[in-house]
Design a protein around this motif. Sequence first.
Motif, PDB file in Angstrom:
ATOM      1  N   HIS A  69       0.829  -1.211   0.000  1.00 54.84           N
ATOM      2  CA  HIS A  69       0.000   0.000   0.000  1.00 54.84           C
ATOM      3  C   HIS A  69       0.856   1.251   0.000  1.00 54.84           C
ATOM      4  CE1 HIS A  69      -0.438  -2.527   3.752  1.00 54.84           C
ATOM      5  NE2 HIS A  69       0.662  -1.842   3.927  1.00 54.84           N
ATOM      6  N   HIS A  70       2.001   1.192  -0.642  1.00 57.41           N
ATOM      7  CA  HIS A  70       2.876   2.365  -0.664  1.00 57.41           C
ATOM      8  C   HIS A  70       2.521   3.251  -1.848  1.00 57.41           C
ATOM      9  CE1 HIS A  70       5.836  -0.209   1.797  1.00 57.41           C
ATOM     10  NE2 HIS A  70       4.993   0.449   2.558  1.00 57.41           N
ATOM     11  N   LEU A  71       2.286   4.510  -1.539  1.00 55.29           N
ATOM     12  CA  LEU A  71       1.768   5.427  -2.552  1.00 55.29           C
ATOM     13  C   LEU A  71       2.925   6.067  -3.308  1.00 55.29           C
ATOM     14  CD1 LEU A  71      -0.697   7.109  -0.066  1.00 55.29           C
ATOM     15  CD2 LEU A  71      -1.031   5.011  -1.382  1.00 55.29           C
TER      16      LEU A  71
ATOM     17  N   VAL B  33       5.626  18.060  -3.059  1.00 58.01           N
ATOM     18  CA  VAL B  33       6.407  17.385  -2.022  1.00 58.01           C
ATOM     19  C   VAL B  33       5.629  16.141  -1.603  1.00 58.01           C
ATOM     20  CG1 VAL B  33       7.490  17.672   0.238  1.00 58.01           C
ATOM     21  CG2 VAL B  33       7.338  19.606  -1.344  1.00 58.01           C
ATOM     22  N   THR B  34       5.939  15.050  -2.267  1.00 56.35           N
ATOM     23  CA  THR B  34       5.141  13.833  -2.104  1.00 56.35           C
ATOM     24  C   THR B  34       5.897  12.635  -2.668  1.00 56.35           C
ATOM     25  OG1 THR B  34       3.199  12.684  -3.007  1.00 56.35           O
ATOM     26  CG2 THR B  34       3.957  14.568  -4.253  1.00 56.35           C
ATOM     27  N   THR B  35       5.589  11.467  -2.158  1.00 52.31           N
ATOM     28  CA  THR B  35       6.191  10.267  -2.753  1.00 52.31           C
ATOM     29  C   THR B  35       5.604   9.993  -4.133  1.00 52.31           C
ATOM     30  OG1 THR B  35       4.606   8.910  -1.519  1.00 52.31           O
ATOM     31  CG2 THR B  35       6.803   9.142  -0.571  1.00 52.31           C
TER      32      THR B  35
ATOM     33  N   ASN C  14       9.844   0.645   1.774  1.00 50.41           N
ATOM     34  CA  ASN C  14       8.965   1.742   2.177  1.00 50.41           C
ATOM     35  C   ASN C  14       9.508   3.098   1.705  1.00 50.41           C
ATOM     36  OD1 ASN C  14       8.266  -0.524   3.458  1.00 50.41           O
ATOM     37  ND2 ASN C  14       8.310   0.273   5.508  1.00 50.41           N
ATOM     38  N   PRO C  15       8.644   3.953   1.165  1.00 50.08           N
ATOM     39  CA  PRO C  15       9.120   5.154   0.468  1.00 50.08           C
ATOM     40  C   PRO C  15       9.218   6.424   1.312  1.00 50.08           C
ATOM     41  CG  PRO C  15       6.784   4.871   0.053  1.00 50.08           C
ATOM     42  CD  PRO C  15       7.185   3.746   0.956  1.00 50.08           C
ATOM     43  N   THR C  16       8.692   6.410   2.550  1.00 50.08           N
ATOM     44  CA  THR C  16       8.488   7.692   3.230  1.00 50.08           C
ATOM     45  C   THR C  16       9.802   8.411   3.562  1.00 50.08           C
ATOM     46  OG1 THR C  16       6.403   6.874   4.084  1.00 50.08           O
ATOM     47  CG2 THR C  16       7.280   8.824   5.138  1.00 50.08           C
TER      48      THR C  16
END
Length: 137
Positions: free
Chosen positions: A73-75, A105-107, A117-119
């Motif tokens: 569920h990684h956006l 400013v966002t993945t 995980n992208p955060t």
Amino acid sequence: MQMLSEDLPDPANTISINSAYKDSLGLPGIKMHYRLSDYSRAVLPQMMEDYVNWVQVTNGKPRTLPGAWSSEHHLMGTTIMGTDPKDSVVDPDLRCHDHGNMFLVTTGVMPTSSCVNPTLTGMALAIRAGRTIAAEV
Ligand SMILES: Cc1cc2nc3c(=O)[nH]c(=O)nc-3n(C[C@H](O)[C@H](O)[C@H](O)COP(=O)(O)OP(=O)(O)OC[C@H]3O[C@@H](n4cnc5c(N)ncnc54)[C@H](O)[C@@H]3O)c2cc1C
């Protein structure tokens, strides 16, 4: 044990506005078109081979796995980063190609889905964008 693969950018994968659906604020929903690429499909047999090797070196007994795909569920994606305005939305500083005073400013700027995980990467990119903005204000 979980095995993760990366999805490469694919122009056939799109998000568009679904005007037929409205949320409680009256905003339209989204329509998602996604296909699993040949690249991603090719990863599965390699993963199975790696799994068997790993089990054997740890003196385990390999089991037959279902071999099914599931999604994390990684956006990521949709407003991807790149140097060419023809196939990307923002530049490496997260500045919109079309609007020089707008930064995303966002993945969503990540052009590929990373395996992990992208955060934290998103936060590092945000700091870089912040430095650019601060230098220009
Ligand atoms: C269940 C789940 C588990 C996850 N676990 C992890 C994890 O363990 N580690 C990890 O690194 N990542 C994880 N992620 C991914 C991570 O949460 C996202 O990649 C990250 O939050 C993306 O940050 P963002 O700022 O781009 O988007 P978001 O965090 O989605 O922020 C977007 C913001 O914009 C607001 N917004 C939307 N529309 C409007 C509007 N019209 N006007 C004003 N505001 C608006 C939203 O309310 C939201 O606050 C997980 C995601 C999910 C869903």
